[in-house]
Write an enzyme that holds these catalytic residues in place. Structure first.
Site, PDB file in Angstrom:
ATOM      1  CG  ASP A   1       0.403 -20.296   0.608  1.00 18.97           C
ATOM      2  OD1 ASP A   1       0.660 -20.127   1.463  1.00 18.97           O
ATOM      3  OD2 ASP A   1       0.023 -21.102  -1.015  1.00 18.97           O
TER       4      ASP A   1
ATOM      5  CE  LYS B   1       2.653 -17.402  -2.439  1.00 18.78           C
ATOM      6  NZ  LYS B   1       2.001 -18.888  -1.954  1.00 18.78           N
TER       7      LYS B   1
ATOM      8  CG  ASP C   1     -11.475  -7.784   6.702  1.00 27.34           C
ATOM      9  OD1 ASP C   1     -10.722  -7.398   8.076  1.00 27.34           O
ATOM     10  OD2 ASP C   1     -11.278  -7.431   5.560  1.00 27.34           O
TER      11      ASP C   1
ATOM     12  CG  ASP D   1      -6.197  -4.894   4.745  1.00 20.82           C
ATOM     13  OD1 ASP D   1      -7.258  -4.400   5.541  1.00 20.82           O
ATOM     14  OD2 ASP D   1      -7.056  -4.180   3.616  1.00 20.82           O
TER      15      ASP D   1
ATOM     16  CE1 TYR E   1      -2.694  -2.901  -0.180  1.00 20.17           C
ATOM     17  CE2 TYR E   1      -3.366  -2.101   2.398  1.00 20.17           C
ATOM     18  CZ  TYR E   1      -3.849  -2.997   1.414  1.00 20.17           C
ATOM     19  OH  TYR E   1      -4.584  -4.609   1.556  1.00 20.17           O
TER      20      TYR E   1
END
Length: 368
Positions: free
Chosen positions: A230, A197, A258, A254, A146
């Site tokens: 993942d 990752k 959630d 982020d 971001y």
């Protein structure tokens, strides 16, 4: 209480930015509860200044934050934020115009998202009980995916190109990982999981892994492991009890936070702290549920995420006992079954707020 005793009580100045959608509803509820708590405990005072910065402001003036707005915010001890986003303003305009326009200049690089199953609520995980899911997700909040770097060329053509460049600085990575280790060190289990990752993203993510390994040497009492993002989603669902403190990049954390909120019962209870650990700038506290225009104005939004965010704010400014008592009041209300529809109940925003204020009234006054 004598005037001299009142003078000794700390006073905190809080900036409120309700902004869009259900933001004004939940911030109003948060202010009501904070006022009730400060009056009942009588160990601190709290004042509020409201800033009417929203998508409506943007549509009228072309700006979310007026000239000199950040300097006004700097005068306050903390910021209580609602939500930003409107159906008739593109999301990237609203996000960069308000929320990120505060987080980035104020170096609120540590985004902290605690998650747990409250008493009186239920996780959708069939085998998860109270205490089985109790996490803190530490999200890098200033760069990464971001960072806002990139661009578009040849718009509308078949050969149009859009780039979104992730920025990972050693400075930025090290400070957030160190913060995460410090957070894990303060928690009973002293466990940290580093999420990247690095098998597919062989530059920035590999540096994350390397920096995490280096910083770990300074925290021998913290048990550390690492996961690919993942695989982390599977572990969060299948083995929630194996996790405690989690650190990840801006994008990865982020998304994971959630998921964490949903696994704990509802995104309507999930809080966020946007922290400047140097304390040079005020930190900002907000629910993570967003503006939720589909229920705006109905009076049914869940204020618990704002109450928990307010508790995190109290702890940050030095009122840990008040923070603890606020969360205890919220959990007692949940145990009584006074919850909104997202938690399976029939209460509205005002019902929950009134019930929490009622629990606060039961708090025994303390000798000062």
């Amino acid at each position: 209480m004598s005037p001299s005793a009142l003078a000794a009580i700390p006073t905190y100045s809080i900036a409120t930015i309700p902004a869009d959608g259900i933001g004004p509803e939940v911030v109003e509820a948060g202010v009501e509860v904070l006022k009730a708590l400060s009056q009942k405990l009588a160990t601190f005072r709290i004042t509020f200044e409201n800033f009417d910065w929203s998508s409506e402001t943007y549509k009228k003036t072309g700006k979310y934050i007026p000239d000199g707005g950040l300097e006004q915010l700097k005068k306050h001890d903390a910021i209580l934020f609602g939500a930003v986003g409107a159906p008739d303003v593109p999301d990237h305009i609203s996000l960069w115009g308000l929320r990120l326009a505060i987080c980035q200049p104020f170096q609120q690089y540590a985004n902290v998202r605690p998650t747990r199953i409250f008493r009186g609520t239920q996780s959708p995980l069939r085998n998860a009980n109270i205490g089985d899911l109790d996490w803190v997700i530490v999200r890098e909040n200033s760069e990464g995916e971001y960072a806002g770097q990139g661009g578009r060329s040849h718009r509308g053509k078949a050969w149009e190109v859009a780039t979104e460049t992730s920025i990972f600085s050693r400075h930025g990575v090290e400070r957030i990982i160190r913060f995460a280790f410090e957070t894990a060190q303060k928690r009973p289990r002293k466990m940290l999981t580093v999420v990247t990752k690095s098998n597919a993203q062989r530059n920035g993510m590999v540096m994350w892994d390397e920096v995490a390994h280096e910083v770990a040497q300074d925290f021998p009492d913290v048990k550390v492991d690492k996961m690919l993002v993942d695989a982390m989603t599977v572990r969060m669902v299948m083995k929630p009890g194996s996790l405690d403190t989690i650190v990840a990049t801006n994008l990865h954390a982020d998304i994971l936070s959630d998921l964490a909120a949903a696994l704990a019962g509802s995104i309507g209870i999930a809080p966020t702290s946007n922290l400047d650990p140097s304390r040079e700038n005020p930190s900002m506290f907000e629910p993570i549920h967003g503006s939720a225009f589909d229920i705006t104005g109905m009076g049914i939004s869940n204020p618990v995420a704002t109450f928990w965010s307010a508790a995190e704010m109290l702890e940050w400014i030095g009122e840990a006992d008040a923070a603890r008592q606020l969360i205890e009041a919220v959990e007692k209300v949940c145990e009584r079954g006074v919850v909104t529809a997202d938690l399976g109940g029939k209460a509205n925003t005002k019902d929950v707020t009134a019930a929490v204020c009622e629990e606060i009234e039961k708090i025994a006054l303390k000798k000062i």
